[in-house]
Design a protein around this motif. Structure first.
Motif, PDB file in Angstrom:
ATOM      1  N   LEU A 152       0.821  -1.210   0.000  1.00 18.18           N
ATOM      2  CA  LEU A 152       0.000   0.000   0.000  1.00 18.18           C
ATOM      3  C   LEU A 152       0.857   1.263   0.000  1.00 18.18           C
ATOM      4  O   LEU A 152       0.723   2.111  -0.885  1.00 18.18           O
ATOM      5  N   VAL A 153       1.739   1.393   0.974  1.00 17.98           N
ATOM      6  CA  VAL A 153       2.589   2.590   1.026  1.00 17.98           C
ATOM      7  C   VAL A 153       3.533   2.618  -0.168  1.00 17.98           C
ATOM      8  O   VAL A 153       3.689   3.654  -0.830  1.00 17.98           O
ATOM      9  N   GLY A 154       4.156   1.482  -0.472  1.00 16.42           N
ATOM     10  CA  GLY A 154       5.141   1.438  -1.545  1.00 16.42           C
ATOM     11  C   GLY A 154       4.579   1.819  -2.895  1.00 16.42           C
ATOM     12  O   GLY A 154       5.215   2.566  -3.659  1.00 16.42           O
ATOM     13  N   SER A 155       3.384   1.346  -3.245  1.00 14.02           N
ATOM     14  CA  SER A 155       2.812   1.627  -4.564  1.00 14.02           C
ATOM     15  C   SER A 155       2.443   3.103  -4.716  1.00 14.02           C
ATOM     16  O   SER A 155       2.693   3.711  -5.762  1.00 14.02           O
ATOM     17  N   HIS A 156       1.872   3.687  -3.677  1.00 14.49           N
ATOM     18  CA  HIS A 156       1.531   5.114  -3.737  1.00 14.49           C
ATOM     19  C   HIS A 156       2.796   5.968  -3.715  1.00 14.49           C
ATOM     20  O   HIS A 156       2.862   7.024  -4.368  1.00 14.49           O
ATOM     21  N   LEU A 157       3.808   5.519  -2.981  1.00 12.15           N
ATOM     22  CA  LEU A 157       5.097   6.213  -2.970  1.00 12.15           C
ATOM     23  C   LEU A 157       5.738   6.192  -4.349  1.00 12.15           C
ATOM     24  O   LEU A 157       6.276   7.211  -4.823  1.00 12.15           O
ATOM     25  N   LEU A 158       5.683   5.056  -5.018  1.00 13.23           N
ATOM     26  CA  LEU A 158       6.278   4.943  -6.351  1.00 13.23           C
ATOM     27  C   LEU A 158       5.617   5.892  -7.342  1.00 13.23           C
ATOM     28  O   LEU A 158       6.290   6.462  -8.217  1.00 13.23           O
ATOM     29  N   TYR A 159       4.309   6.077  -7.216  1.00 18.10           N
ATOM     30  CA  TYR A 159       3.635   7.039  -8.105  1.00 18.10           C
ATOM     31  C   TYR A 159       4.212   8.438  -7.916  1.00 18.10           C
ATOM     32  O   TYR A 159       4.524   9.130  -8.892  1.00 18.10           O
ATOM     33  N   ARG A 160       4.355   8.852  -6.660  1.00 23.45           N
ATOM     34  CA  ARG A 160       4.886  10.196  -6.390  1.00 23.45           C
ATOM     35  C   ARG A 160       6.327  10.335  -6.869  1.00 23.45           C
ATOM     36  O   ARG A 160       6.685  11.345  -7.477  1.00 23.45           O
ATOM     37  N   LEU A 161       7.146   9.338  -6.636  1.00 22.65           N
ATOM     38  CA  LEU A 161       8.546   9.414  -7.061  1.00 22.65           C
ATOM     39  C   LEU A 161       8.657   9.411  -8.581  1.00 22.65           C
ATOM     40  O   LEU A 161       9.444  10.162  -9.163  1.00 22.65           O
ATOM     41  N   ALA A 162       7.866   8.562  -9.237  1.00 18.48           N
ATOM     42  CA  ALA A 162       7.889   8.510 -10.698  1.00 18.48           C
ATOM     43  C   ALA A 162       7.406   9.831 -11.291  1.00 18.48           C
ATOM     44  O   ALA A 162       7.913  10.289 -12.323  1.00 18.48           O
ATOM     45  N   SER A 163       6.428  10.457 -10.644  1.00 17.07           N
ATOM     46  CA  SER A 163       5.917  11.747 -11.111  1.00 17.07           C
ATOM     47  C   SER A 163       6.963  12.847 -10.983  1.00 17.07           C
ATOM     48  O   SER A 163       6.916  13.843 -11.703  1.00 17.07           O
TER      49      SER A 163
END
Length: 335
Positions: free
Chosen positions: A10-21
């Protein structure tokens, strides 16, 4: 380059979106290819440009307990977000929890030290904090009492924190976040997402325990702010609001458009239920649904102070009602 462990959680997937953005160079660890679809699903809540963002991530198959694979994943890494963990309150899973949560974190810390990683952010939990006296809110300084009847998840996450603090004594810069109950979309078969599943299917029961809740994107935003700052060797409680489980479950039902849970589970009923669940486990071998400690937790009232992080960052928290509304919308679109 940034490394994210637990990238399909949960945290990792939403974190990856922000980092990729942010166009950051990212490497993420995964254990199951099927779970990569979860990350794409999470990205789709935020953007139509799922594939371009997803393809910015370098995915590495590795296990926290496999040192050679983990060492390869660390090649060229400068910053680490460690969000991988096993969440379970089943007493018979203690040794598995200890392997993944405590030993796995020790491996992460050791590699950070040996490979001169600049900074580590570890995702812990309010479960590792002690109990306050009287009605005083729990803070980052509330003493953890190992003699308490702590649940196995809390014990192993506390052990993981001790590994991070050991790392700071050996020269590693690190920050720890202690979120309350994290609310976010994308994973519906366990965690808080599973509660949306149960309420949607007609669960009628609630308890009057109280705890702290926080939106997953608040956790992610604060992690990034801390990692991009000069702050080091500190831990922060991440809780935006305190709700009773009754209020939480009934708000969820309202936004899902189903009947409200209307049967209160009394403390004595929870005490009986965990004993019956233990007996069922012994007779059938099935996983535990309710442990002694969990039965006590869902009827307890806990208050956590977010003053330390709020005053530091002047952070504006996402209202929990709005968070539940958004997750309910995603749940209905996915199901």
């Amino acid at each position: 380059m940034i490394l994210v462990t637990g990238g399909t959680g949960l945290v990792g997937s939403h974190l990856l979106y922000r980092l990729a953005s942010n166009n950051d160079k990212i490497r993420a660890i995964y254990r199951s290819e099927q779970k990569l679809d979860i990350v794409k699903k999470v990205f789709s809540y935020y953007t139509d440009q799922v594939d371009p963002l997803f393809n910015r991530i370098e995915w590495v198959h590795a296990d926290l307990l496999n040192i050679p694979d983990l060492t390869e994943a660390f090649n060229g890494i400068t910053h680490v977000y460690h969000s991988a963990a096993l969440v379970s309150f089943e007493p018979n899973k203690y040794y598995l929890l200890k392997q993944i949560n405590t030993l796995g974190t020790a491996n992460i810390v050791n590699l950070c030290l040996s490979l001169n990683v600049k900074k580590l952010c570890y995702v812990s939990s309010v479960a590792t904090l002690g109990k306050s006296l009287g009605n005083a809110p729990i803070t980052e300084d509330t003493f953890w009492n190992p003699e308490e009847d702590n649940n196995v998840y809390a014990i192993t996450k506390y052990g993981a924190e001790m590994e991070v603090w050991r790392g700071t004594q050996e020269g590693l810069d690190a920050v720890i976040v202690n979120p309350g109950v994290i609310l976010g979309s994308g994973i519906w078969d366990h965690g808080t997402g599973h509660l949306f599943n149960r309420v949607f299917k007609g669960s009628k029961y609630y308890t009057n325990g109280v705890t702290g809740f926080v939106a997953v994107m608040d956790v992610v935003e604060i992690m990034i702010l801390l990692m991009n700052s000069e702050i080091k060797n500190e831990n922060y409680i991440l809780v935006s609001e305190h709700w009773s489980y009754k209020q939480f479950l009934q708000s969820m039902a309202t936004h899902l458009g189903v009947s409200l849970p209307n049967k209160e589970v009394q403390p004595w009923q929870a005490e009986l239920a965990w004993r019956l669940d233990w007996l069922r486990h012994k007779l059938t071998g099935h996983d535990r649904f309710l442990s002694k400690q969990l039965a006590q937790t869902i009827n307890s009232k806990s208050a956590y102070s977010n003053e330390k992080i709020t005053s530091l960052l002047h952070y504006n928290w996402t209202p929990i009602e709005a968070c539940i509304q958004t997750i309910s919308k995603h749940y209905k679109s996915d199901n």
